[in-house]
Design a protein around this motif. Structure first.
Motif, short mmCIF file in Angstrom:
data_model
loop_
_atom_site.label_atom_id
_atom_site.label_comp_id
_atom_site.label_asym_id
_atom_site.label_seq_id
_atom_site.Cartn_x
_atom_site.Cartn_y
_atom_site.Cartn_z
N PHE A 123 7.32 -20.55 -18.16
CA PHE A 123 7.44 -20.88 -19.58
C PHE A 123 7.05 -22.34 -19.87
O PHE A 123 6.36 -22.60 -20.86
CB PHE A 123 8.86 -20.60 -20.08
N PRO A 124 7.47 -23.31 -19.03
CA PRO A 124 7.05 -24.69 -19.30
C PRO A 124 5.53 -24.86 -19.21
O PRO A 124 4.97 -25.73 -19.89
CB PRO A 124 7.76 -25.50 -18.22
N GLY A 160 -3.33 -10.82 -20.81
CA GLY A 160 -2.42 -10.13 -19.91
C GLY A 160 -2.17 -10.92 -18.63
O GLY A 160 -3.11 -11.41 -18.00
N PHE A 161 -0.89 -11.04 -18.25
CA PHE A 161 -0.52 -11.79 -17.05
C PHE A 161 0.10 -10.93 -15.96
O PHE A 161 0.38 -11.43 -14.87
CB PHE A 161 0.44 -12.92 -17.42
N ALA A 162 0.32 -9.65 -16.23
CA ALA A 162 0.96 -8.81 -15.22
C ALA A 162 0.12 -8.75 -13.95
O ALA A 162 0.61 -8.91 -12.83
CB ALA A 162 1.21 -7.41 -15.77
N ALA A 181 1.49 -14.16 -24.46
CA ALA A 181 1.35 -13.92 -23.03
C ALA A 181 1.92 -12.54 -22.70
O ALA A 181 3.13 -12.36 -22.59
CB ALA A 181 2.08 -15.00 -22.24
N LEU A 182 1.03 -11.57 -22.59
CA LEU A 182 1.45 -10.20 -22.29
C LEU A 182 1.91 -10.11 -20.83
O LEU A 182 1.19 -10.49 -19.92
CB LEU A 182 0.28 -9.23 -22.52
N ILE A 227 3.52 -19.88 -29.62
CA ILE A 227 3.49 -19.19 -28.34
C ILE A 227 4.59 -18.13 -28.30
O ILE A 227 5.73 -18.39 -28.68
CB ILE A 227 3.70 -20.18 -27.17
N SER A 228 4.23 -16.94 -27.82
CA SER A 228 5.20 -15.88 -27.61
C SER A 228 4.88 -15.17 -26.31
O SER A 228 3.78 -15.30 -25.77
CB SER A 228 5.19 -14.87 -28.78
#
Length: 452
Positions: A277-278, A212-214, A268-269, A290-291
């Motif tokens: 993205f890069p 999770g990235f939030a 990547a949540l 990767i999604s």
């Protein structure tokens, strides 16, 4: 989903969270599968984290104040203390807060039916499934209980991730998930913890990882160092969300490398920042698919009235900025099907808009000028905004445009030499972004190079 259903545009994949599952979303999930798109069934953890944060926030108010004072007292360019700079009493109280939180998280796990969650997720007919997880670390970060304050060791993070691996095992052992790609959602806060839990997950048989990235991306502080082995100093202070993302991704990658296991997929949540993205592309080996997903395209379009600019690799552009571009002689591309629909339905008259602007003395356009009852809003209705439902179509189109824009950017990431492309694109994007983002991109590039 409804906007996409009627548009004729077909995204390659969708994500639906279990806490948003109802009769209508279940119908739309069925439509997605009929269209042949992938469907990720999320585990609905986010509202549980929010509830825990709300319950524990009052208990850490004074602690948070002292942590902020400690950070501000470190001197110019510094916000991350080393161990000798953190008073023992502050660490003790922070650990007490963590202990209280863990008691609550564990009670929540005991009360929550994993079988009921899985049943809901399977109702979606998913191709991919985010298994149940432990959310102690995510809630700690939301409360500001960072590792440099709590001084929790790597074994502590291993123990919490073992809970997640147990939940994951229950799902992958269920015969109903035999043909579904199941992800384990790991928790880490730096390179060292990511390395350890990545190695542990690899040894446990996990081949698909989510993270999770939030919460990580809501951190507005700057960091001047990162943890890879001992603390390493960056060339300059940079937004911590970029620093942390880079070191965690590299840590997970290296954990799998150390275990001699290929990480087949990474999701990547909650990562919707196009400038990151890069970094995702540059961190992983070529064999890792990767999604990513995010609700930020929705929040940005509704709350902040932002378009993702297709002339600046998805950078945020406020509707007044879009209007300013047209007034100055430029044009909005209308390249996406949703913007094109709005133009066809409501019209678009840049010459009339410029004539009004000249007669008005070339004012800087304000949100109020884009009300559909005002001249500028009538001439440039694609950018119109107003309270209530007067511009609901424009808002929905803007939301759909933002999702379309991110889909388009993801499609530009090459399969061949993906990591090299990602590393190079971090440099290329720096010319287009704000100063803070440029610092973040440069720090991320430095970490990728150092930990290559």
């Amino acid at each position: 989903m409804a906007s996409f259903e009627r548009s004729g545009y077909a995204p390659p994949a969708w994500l639906l969270s279990s806490h948003r599952l109802d009769r209508e979303t279940e119908r739309l999930a069925g439509w997605v599968r009929e269209e042949g798109a992938d469907l990720f069934a999320d585990n609905g953890t986010h509202p549980r984290i929010e509830a825990l944060e709300d319950r524990h926030r009052p208990g850490v108010v004074e602690l948070s104040r002292e942590i902020r004072a400690l950070r501000r007292g470190l001197g110019p360019g510094r916000r991350i203390p080393v161990a000798s700079e953190v008073p023992a009493s502050l660490t003790r109280r922070a650990r007490e807060a963590v202990g209280a939180l863990l008691d609550d998280v564990d009670r929540d796990h005991d009360m929550f039916s994993g079988e009921a969650l899985l049943a809901d997720q399977l109702r979606m007919g998913p191709t991919h499934l985010i298994a149940r997880e432990d959310y102690a670390v995510a809630t700690m970060l939301a409360l500001g209980l960072e590792r440099e304050i709590t001084r929790l060791d790597v074994d502590w993070f291993r123990r919490r991730n073992r809970i997640t691996l147990g939940f994951w095992r229950e799902v992958v052992d269920d015969p109903r998930t035999r043909d579904i790609d199941v992800f384990a959602t790991l928790s880490a806060v730096d390179y060292n913890t990511a390395l350890a839990v990545g190695r542990m997950a690899a040894q446990a048989g996990v081949r698909r990882v989510a993270l999770g990235f939030a919460g990580l991306n809501s951190d507005s502080t700057f960091a001047e160092r990162y943890m890879a082995g001992p603390g390493r100093v960056l060339p300059g202070a940079a937004p911590r969300r970029y620093v942390r993302m880079a070191e965690i991704l590299c840590g997970l990658r290296d954990g799998y490398r150390d275990a001699g296991v290929r990480l087949l997929a990474f999701h990547a949540l909650g990562c919707g920042a196009s400038s990151q993205f890069p970094l995702l592309a540059g961190a992983f080996d070529w064999w890792t698919h990767i999604s990513t997903d995010a609700t930020s395209p929705l929040h940005d379009s509704v709350r902040d009235r932002v378009y993702y600019d297709d002339t600046a690799w998805g950078d945020r552009l406020h509707i007044t900025g879009a209007a300013r571009r047209v007034l100055g002689g430029g044009e909005w591309s209308f390249s996406c099907p949703f913007c094109d629909y709005v133009r066809g339905r409501f019209g678009h008259d840049p010459e009339a808009a410029r004539s009004w602007w000249e007669d008005a003395g070339r004012p800087d356009p304000a949100v109020e000028d884009l009300d559909p009852e005002e001249p500028l809003g009538r001439h440039l209705p694609a950018f119109a905004t107003a309270r209530g439902s007067a511009t609901a179509v424009q808002t929905r189109a803007r939301t759909a445009h933002n999702h379309w824009m991110l889909d388009t950017l993801c499609a530009e990431v090459p399969s061949r030499d993906r990591a090299a492309w990602g590393r190079g694109h971090l440099d290329a994007l720096q010319a287009q972004r704000t100063r803070a983002t440029r610092l973040g991109l440069a720090a991320a590039a430095h970490i990728l190079d150092t930990l290559a």
